[in-house]
Structures are given as C-alpha cells and as structure tokens.
Design a protein around this motif. Structure first.
Motif, PDB file in Angstrom:
ATOM      1  N   THR A 165       3.255 -43.483 -11.080  1.00  0.00           N
ATOM      2  CA  THR A 165       2.285 -42.439 -10.720  1.00  0.00           C
ATOM      3  C   THR A 165       2.664 -41.750  -9.407  1.00  0.00           C
ATOM      4  OG1 THR A 165       0.902 -44.069  -9.574  1.00  0.00           O
ATOM      5  CG2 THR A 165       0.422 -43.634 -11.899  1.00  0.00           C
ATOM      6  N   SER A 166       3.796 -42.133  -8.835  1.00  0.00           N
ATOM      7  CA  SER A 166       4.206 -41.566  -7.552  1.00  0.00           C
ATOM      8  C   SER A 166       4.762 -40.152  -7.738  1.00  0.00           C
ATOM      9  CB  SER A 166       5.270 -42.456  -6.900  1.00  0.00           C
ATOM     10  OG  SER A 166       5.826 -41.812  -5.780  1.00  0.00           O
ATOM     11  N   HIS A 167       4.617 -39.372  -6.673  1.00  0.00           N
ATOM     12  CA  HIS A 167       5.168 -38.006  -6.682  1.00  0.00           C
ATOM     13  C   HIS A 167       6.685 -38.018  -6.762  1.00  0.00           C
ATOM     14  CE1 HIS A 167       5.417 -33.722  -5.799  1.00  0.00           C
ATOM     15  NE2 HIS A 167       6.295 -33.999  -4.830  1.00  0.00           N
ATOM     16  N   ASP A 168       7.309 -39.098  -6.294  1.00  0.00           N
ATOM     17  CA  ASP A 168       8.758 -39.193  -6.266  1.00  0.00           C
ATOM     18  C   ASP A 168       9.345 -39.911  -7.466  1.00  0.00           C
ATOM     19  OD1 ASP A 168       8.947 -37.837  -3.870  1.00  0.00           O
ATOM     20  OD2 ASP A 168       8.782 -39.663  -2.663  1.00  0.00           O
ATOM     21  N   ILE A 169       8.573 -40.090  -8.524  1.00  0.00           N
ATOM     22  CA  ILE A 169       9.081 -40.772  -9.710  1.00  0.00           C
ATOM     23  C   ILE A 169      10.320 -40.087 -10.269  1.00  0.00           C
ATOM     24  CG2 ILE A 169       7.551 -39.477 -11.252  1.00  0.00           C
ATOM     25  CD1 ILE A 169       8.759 -43.129 -11.650  1.00  0.00           C
ATOM     26  N   LEU A 213      15.951 -39.684 -12.180  1.00  0.00           N
ATOM     27  CA  LEU A 213      17.226 -38.974 -12.070  1.00  0.00           C
ATOM     28  C   LEU A 213      18.373 -39.950 -11.797  1.00  0.00           C
ATOM     29  CD1 LEU A 213      18.811 -36.316 -11.968  1.00  0.00           C
ATOM     30  CD2 LEU A 213      18.247 -36.181  -9.520  1.00  0.00           C
ATOM     31  N   ILE A 214      18.106 -40.935 -10.844  1.00  0.00           N
ATOM     32  CA  ILE A 214      19.134 -41.943 -10.535  1.00  0.00           C
ATOM     33  C   ILE A 214      19.436 -42.792 -11.761  1.00  0.00           C
ATOM     34  CG2 ILE A 214      19.622 -43.999  -9.166  1.00  0.00           C
ATOM     35  CD1 ILE A 214      17.978 -42.717  -6.910  1.00  0.00           C
ATOM     36  N   HIS A 215      18.389 -43.120 -12.504  1.00  0.00           N
ATOM     37  CA  HIS A 215      18.566 -43.919 -13.723  1.00  0.00           C
ATOM     38  C   HIS A 215      19.458 -43.177 -14.730  1.00  0.00           C
ATOM     39  CE1 HIS A 215      16.414 -47.100 -16.401  1.00  0.00           C
ATOM     40  NE2 HIS A 215      17.708 -46.998 -16.682  1.00  0.00           N
ATOM     41  N   GLU A 220      11.600 -29.484  -7.264  1.00  0.00           N
ATOM     42  CA  GLU A 220      12.869 -29.709  -6.561  1.00  0.00           C
ATOM     43  C   GLU A 220      13.768 -30.663  -7.355  1.00  0.00           C
ATOM     44  OE1 GLU A 220       9.891 -30.126  -5.273  1.00  0.00           O
ATOM     45  OE2 GLU A 220       9.697 -28.400  -3.922  1.00  0.00           O
ATOM     46  N   ILE A 221      13.164 -31.754  -7.861  1.00  0.00           N
ATOM     47  CA  ILE A 221      13.942 -32.713  -8.646  1.00  0.00           C
ATOM     48  C   ILE A 221      14.318 -32.128  -9.996  1.00  0.00           C
ATOM     49  CG2 ILE A 221      13.918 -34.998  -9.708  1.00  0.00           C
ATOM     50  CD1 ILE A 221      14.095 -35.002  -6.667  1.00  0.00           C
ATOM     51  N   ILE A 278      15.179 -29.147 -10.641  1.00  0.00           N
ATOM     52  CA  ILE A 278      16.402 -28.351 -10.465  1.00  0.00           C
ATOM     53  C   ILE A 278      17.627 -29.258 -10.558  1.00  0.00           C
ATOM     54  CG2 ILE A 278      17.748 -27.026  -8.783  1.00  0.00           C
ATOM     55  CD1 ILE A 278      15.148 -25.738  -7.855  1.00  0.00           C
ATOM     56  N   GLN A 279      17.526 -30.468  -9.927  1.00  0.00           N
ATOM     57  CA  GLN A 279      18.646 -31.412  -9.974  1.00  0.00           C
ATOM     58  C   GLN A 279      18.933 -31.853 -11.407  1.00  0.00           C
ATOM     59  OE1 GLN A 279      20.502 -32.035  -7.259  1.00  0.00           O
ATOM     60  NE2 GLN A 279      19.152 -30.508  -6.295  1.00  0.00           N
ATOM     61  N   PHE A 280      17.852 -32.063 -12.187  1.00  0.00           N
ATOM     62  CA  PHE A 280      18.040 -32.413 -13.603  1.00  0.00           C
ATOM     63  C   PHE A 280      18.809 -31.306 -14.336  1.00  0.00           C
ATOM     64  CE2 PHE A 280      14.852 -35.781 -13.265  1.00  0.00           C
ATOM     65  CZ  PHE A 280      15.344 -36.706 -14.172  1.00  0.00           C
ATOM     66  N   HIS A 281      18.388 -30.052 -14.089  1.00  0.00           N
ATOM     67  CA  HIS A 281      19.068 -28.936 -14.758  1.00  0.00           C
ATOM     68  C   HIS A 281      20.552 -28.884 -14.385  1.00  0.00           C
ATOM     69  CE1 HIS A 281      15.679 -27.158 -16.757  1.00  0.00           C
ATOM     70  NE2 HIS A 281      14.977 -26.996 -15.619  1.00  0.00           N
ATOM     71  N   ILE A 282      20.844 -29.134 -13.117  1.00  0.00           N
ATOM     72  CA  ILE A 282      22.243 -29.101 -12.671  1.00  0.00           C
ATOM     73  C   ILE A 282      23.059 -30.156 -13.402  1.00  0.00           C
ATOM     74  CG2 ILE A 282      23.759 -29.539 -10.711  1.00  0.00           C
ATOM     75  CD1 ILE A 282      21.647 -28.251  -8.918  1.00  0.00           C
ATOM     76  N   VAL A 283      22.481 -31.359 -13.530  1.00  0.00           N
ATOM     77  CA  VAL A 283      23.172 -32.445 -14.231  1.00  0.00           C
ATOM     78  C   VAL A 283      23.390 -32.088 -15.699  1.00  0.00           C
ATOM     79  CG1 VAL A 283      22.980 -34.835 -15.005  1.00  0.00           C
ATOM     80  CG2 VAL A 283      22.363 -34.229 -12.650  1.00  0.00           C
ATOM     81  N   LEU A 284      22.338 -31.602 -16.340  1.00  0.00           N
ATOM     82  CA  LEU A 284      22.418 -31.285 -17.771  1.00  0.00           C
ATOM     83  C   LEU A 284      23.396 -30.138 -18.040  1.00  0.00           C
ATOM     84  CD1 LEU A 284      18.627 -31.606 -18.646  1.00  0.00           C
ATOM     85  CD2 LEU A 284      20.449 -33.252 -19.111  1.00  0.00           C
ATOM     86  N   TRP A 285      23.340 -29.115 -17.196  1.00  0.00           N
ATOM     87  CA  TRP A 285      24.253 -27.978 -17.373  1.00  0.00           C
ATOM     88  C   TRP A 285      25.701 -28.394 -17.109  1.00  0.00           C
ATOM     89  CZ3 TRP A 285      22.343 -22.471 -15.816  1.00  0.00           C
ATOM     90  CH2 TRP A 285      21.109 -22.206 -16.439  1.00  0.00           C
TER      91      TRP A 285
END
Length: 590
Positions: free
Chosen positions: A22-26, A31-33, A66-67, A69-76
């Motif tokens: 339930t954390s905002h930083d989940i 992403l690390i996983h 913000e996170i 965007i990082q997912f999109h970068i990884v996927l792209w």
C-alpha cells in the motif's frame, strides 16, 4: 543481488512487495523485481510479473508517474532490441505491455510514438490493417508530428492511396520548417526532417509511386541544407519527368518542359547561393553545373515551336556554363546559347501581340547580342585555328540589324557598314538585310536599296550566277523605286529604274531560258505601264521610250508571247500615231 544470490534477493523482493503493497513507493520495488528477472534471463517469469504489475496498477496498486516513466523506458528498451534483431512479434509484445499502462482516451506525444512503433512492427509482420489502426491512434494523439505523418505516408503508399500519400508529404514538407525535438527522456535522439522526406521519396520509388516521390523531392529541395541531398533530389526530379516526344499533345509537352524549367531554375539558384551547413567545393559545383547545363541545352532543342521556353532553357544553359573554368569549349557553348536566345527573342518580337511587348522582346534580344559580342571577341582572341568559316559574326550582325531596325534605331547604317567589312560576305546576307529593313515596323527604303544593289553586284560576280536571285533583287529594286504611278516620281528615279530594266535585259539575253518567265512578264508590264502613264501626262517622247522598252521584253516571253504580242503591237502603233498627231497639232513658232 550484488553477490549473485538471486534466490535470496527474490525472497526479499517478495517480502517487500507484501509488506509495502500500500506504499507510495511500491512501484520502485516492482521495477527492481522486474529488472532482476530480466537480468537473470527469466523472460517468461518477467512477463508474468509484468502482467501482474499491470493488473495491480488498475486494481488500486497505482504506480507513481515518475516510476511509470522508468517502466516505459525498460519496456521500450526491450522492444527496441528485439526490433533490431528482427524479432518483430516479440518487440510488439513489449510495446503492448507499455501500451497497457495507458488509460483509455489518454492524449500523449509519447503514446503517439508508441503507436507508431507498434505500427512498424505490424508492417513487418504483414498485418497492414492493425498497422493502420495504430497509425490512426498516433494521429489522434499527435497529428502535427512529422513522425506521425511519415507513418501515415507509409500506410498510404502500401494501400496505393496516392492522394493521401501526397497529402502526407505536403504535411511533412510544412512540418520540415520546424525543428524536430524530443519531448522527454522517452523520446531520445534527433532526426532531420529532411531525412524523412528523403526516405519518403525512396519508399515511393520502390513502390512505383512517382507522383508521391516527386512531391517529396520537391519539398526536400526547399528545406534541405545539404548540397548533395539537394542536387540528388533535383537530379531525381528531372529523371522523373517523362521524355518529351513529337507525338505528345502540345499541352502535355509544355507542362513537362515547364516542370524541367522549374527544376533547372532551382538548381541554378542553389548553385549560386551559399547553402548553410555545408560548403560547396569548386569541384562539386563544376560537376553539378555541367550536368544541369546539359539538361538545359537538350531541353532547349525540344522547344522549336515555343521560342519563349527555348530562350529560357538556353539562357539557363549559358548561366550554368559560367560556373565552369573558361576554355574554348565553354566559350563556344556560351556563344551558341546567346545566339539562340537572341534568335528566340527576335522571333517573339515578330509575333508580339502589341507594341510594348514587341519593344520588350527586341530590347531583350539586344541585351543577348551585346553579351554574345563580348563572348565572341574573347573566343576569337583565344581560339586556336581558323575561325573564318564560323558564321557567328554574320548572324550577330543580322540579329543586331533586325533589333535596331524595328526599334527605330538610326544606327542601322553603321551596322550595314560593319556587314560590308566582313571578309567573306554572301549576297544572301545583304538580301536578308534588305528584307529586314522593310519588315514592319522597320521602314528604311534607302538602306534596303543600298543592300540590294550590293547584293546584285556580288551575285553577278559569282562563278555561277544565280539568275533567280538576281531577278528577285531587280524586282525589289524596281518595286522600291517605282511603287505606284509616275506622276510624282523624279526623272532621276525613272532613270534609275531604267537602268535596272536594262540590267535585267542584259541578264536575260545572256542566260536565255534561265530567267523566270513570270518575272520577264512583270518587267514588261511595268515598263509598258510606265510608258502609258507618261503618255497620259503628255510626255510623249518618254512614253515612246518606255513603251519601246516594254516591247524589248516581249521577245523573251515564251509561251506567253502570243497572248500579248498582238495586243501590245496594236497599242504601241496607236501610241505612235497619237504622238505624231499631237506633234503636228503643235503651233509652228515664227
């Protein structure tokens, strides 16, 4: 993870995911996983995990922007690697994962790029329908992007929709005026807008869509800052113009020639101005100028029925030749171009619908002639070998004479004197000058007579006298001196006409049957009618003299002699009788 203990790291990541779900930083943990699964080569597990993350994102476990965007970068990144490896289905799957994070109805430039990338995958997978749907979505999100319009263009080409392809090229051409910039980190790199136009033209040619290719090349010429790119485009444009043939409809021929003229003018302009971003070497400039010069020359030769276009092409050929180092060959080409341009301007002057346009064309011809004189003088001073047989000087004098005569320039006498100073002057040249001196709006009878007299003198000196040309000269001289009746003609003029008739009799007597019979008849009639006119004025002795001259021509008539002899003999006798009667009726002086 740093020590390669993957199992333990995955246990910790699972624990963290449950404890901080339930954390905002989940999103950071997820992403690390995902990254750990990918790095350890567990592609299938990574996909399952990604599907769970997407499901959770919409089930309440929202990932921060913000996170995300990082997912999109990884996927792209994964998609791009697979695309480069030509694994298009795999690339499409990773792009689809990225698409899954976008809610329905979202408008975003990154989303437009994502849809364009998906369309590229579909095209490689031969799924044109799905590619078209993706491009439509890209248009919805960012229609003002040159990337989007390029995608629209590719679809249109594949669907053979020429109208839409051309519209897309026009849109790209308009967008080419704006710099292509990146919106954020997802859109990386920079691509020149003209590169798209170049690629669009290439795609069109590969698919035999010449109209679309032509439009792309035209915009490329307008917007590219690179010399090689511009000149390559212009060469392609010229090659795309269908060859002009004599069997083509006139409107079609003119349309093609006008298109060539536009491209050649563009080439000349590009060669004469500095192109920002790239210096044009002298060697390249000479090479390009020479190629376009030849095209202009050959195009001019196809404009025999259109002097205005011929002049334009020859002047372009001349201007392009000025970019070459000066040598004999270049000077000869320049001289010919200017001569032909002057001739075309004179032809337009002859056919001009009004006086103002005629003056404009004749003045234009004079300008070409003046420049050609300069080129000719340079050529004479540098040319090796004998150029005495070159007709350039004669042609220039003829052209200059016509232009000056029709512009009412009093200097035409000087031009005639320059003609007479030529080393080898042909009678035909003087005959042409005589004709030009009386061709409307020119009217110089004295110059005409002088030219004809010299022409006649030269004709008689020829080894083989051209009787027909001599007869024409005499005809023109008599007509000039005695255009109508004799009531207002000075005796000096009559004597001059008499000498021309005597000259004709000498030629007729020496050549016998060569003198045109119709001309003999004309001479006889003019002499006879002059005698009759003098008789009506009471000049009896002169009348008898001229009528007698007419009778002298009669004996040289062939088939026509019998038709006139009896009538003329009767009339001549009447004239003599009346003259005797008039003499007897005169009072005798005491």
């Amino acid at each position: 993870m740093e020590h390669g203990r993957d199992a333990l790291s995955f246990d910790f990541l699972t624990t963290l995911s449950k404890q901080f779900e339930t954390s905002h930083d989940i999103g950071k943990i997820l992403l690390i996983h995902l990254l750990q699964l990918l790095q350890s080569g567990q592609k299938l597990a990574a996909k399952h995990k990604l599907e769970d993350i997407i499901e959770g994102h919409y089930a309440g476990k929202r990932i921060s922007p913000e996170i995300l965007i990082q997912f999109h970068i990884v996927l792209w990144g994964r998609a791009a690697k697979n695309f480069e490896a030509q694994n298009y289905a795999e690339a499409l799957q990773w792009y689809n994962y990225s698409l899954s994070f976008y809610p329905a109805g979202q408008m975003d430039q990154n989303l437009a790029k994502l849809q364009r990338n998906r369309a590229s995958c579909y095209l490689h997978l031969k799924q044109l329908g799905k590619a078209k749907e993706s491009v439509k979505e890209a248009e919805r999100c960012d229609s003002d992007s040159i990337f989007t319009q390029f995608s629209v263009y590719k679809i249109a080409i594949l669907e053979n929709d020429i109208e839409k392809a051309v519209q897309a090229v026009i849109a790209m051409g308009q967008l080419a005026e704006r710099p292509v910039q990146c919106v954020n980190k997802v859109l990386v790199g920079h691509v020149s807008a003209t590169d798209f136009l170049s690629l669009a033209a290439q795609i069109a040619l590969e698919n035999n869509q010449e109209e679309a290719a032509r439009k792309a090349f035209e915009y490329l010429c307008q917007h590219s800052q690179y010399c090689n790119q511009v000149f390559t485009a212009l060469r392609c444009l010229i090659r795309l113009v269908p060859s002009v043939t004599d069997n083509d409809d006139k409107e079609i021929r003119y349309e093609r020639l006008d298109r060539l003229l536009t491209y050649l003018n563009t080439a000349h302009k590009k060669l004469t101005v500095h192109l920002t971003g790239e210096n044009l070497s002298l060697e390249l400039k000479n090479s390009e100028a020479n190629w376009f010069r030849k095209i202009a020359w050959n195009s001019a030769l196809q404009c025999e029925d259109c002097p205005s276009r011929m002049r334009e092409f020859f002047m372009l050929s001349y201007q392009l030749s000025q970019m070459h180092p000066v040598d004999k060959g270049v000077l000869i080409g320049q001289k010919t171009c200017l001569l032909m341009a002057a001739a075309a301007s004179l032809e337009m002057g002859r056919k001009a619908p009004n006086t103002s346009e005629q003056i404009e064309r004749l003045t234009q011809a004079q300008e070409h002639i003046e420049v050609c004189w300069e080129v000719w003088r340079t050529l004479k001073s540098t040319a090796a070998g004998d150029i005495s047989k070159d007709p350039t000087e004669t042609l220039l004098l003829l052209y200059e004479f016509e232009a000056r005569a029709k512009l009412n320039d009093s200097d035409i006498d000087h031009v005639l004197e320059r003609v007479l100073q030529l080393q080898q002057i042909e009678p035909k040249t003087l005959e042409t000058l005589a004709s030009l001196s009386m061709e409307a709006p020119a009217h110089y009878p004295s110059v005409c007579r002088k030219a004809l007299k010299i022409a006649l003198s030269l004709q008689k000196k020829q080894p083989d006298v051209d009787v027909a040309r001599c007869s024409k000269c005499l005809h023109s001289l008599i007509q000039l001196s005695l255009p109508t009746g004799v009531s207002d003609i000075e005796s000096q003029i009559l004597e001059e006409v008499w000498s021309y008739c005597e000259e004709a009799l000498i030629i007729i007597d020496s050549t016998q049957e060569e003198y045109p019979e119709v001309e003999i008849l004309w001479l006889m009639t003019r002499a006879w009618n002059t005698g009759v006119s003098l008789y009506s004025l009471g000049k009896y002795s002169e009348a008898e003299r001229w009528c007698g001259l007419g009778m002298r021509f009669l004996k040289y008539l062939g088939s026509l002699k019998n038709s006139y002899e009896a009538q003329m003999m009767g009339l001549y006798t009447d004239v003599l009788d009346r003259m005797d009667s008039e003499k007897r009726a005169l009072p005798i002086e005491e």
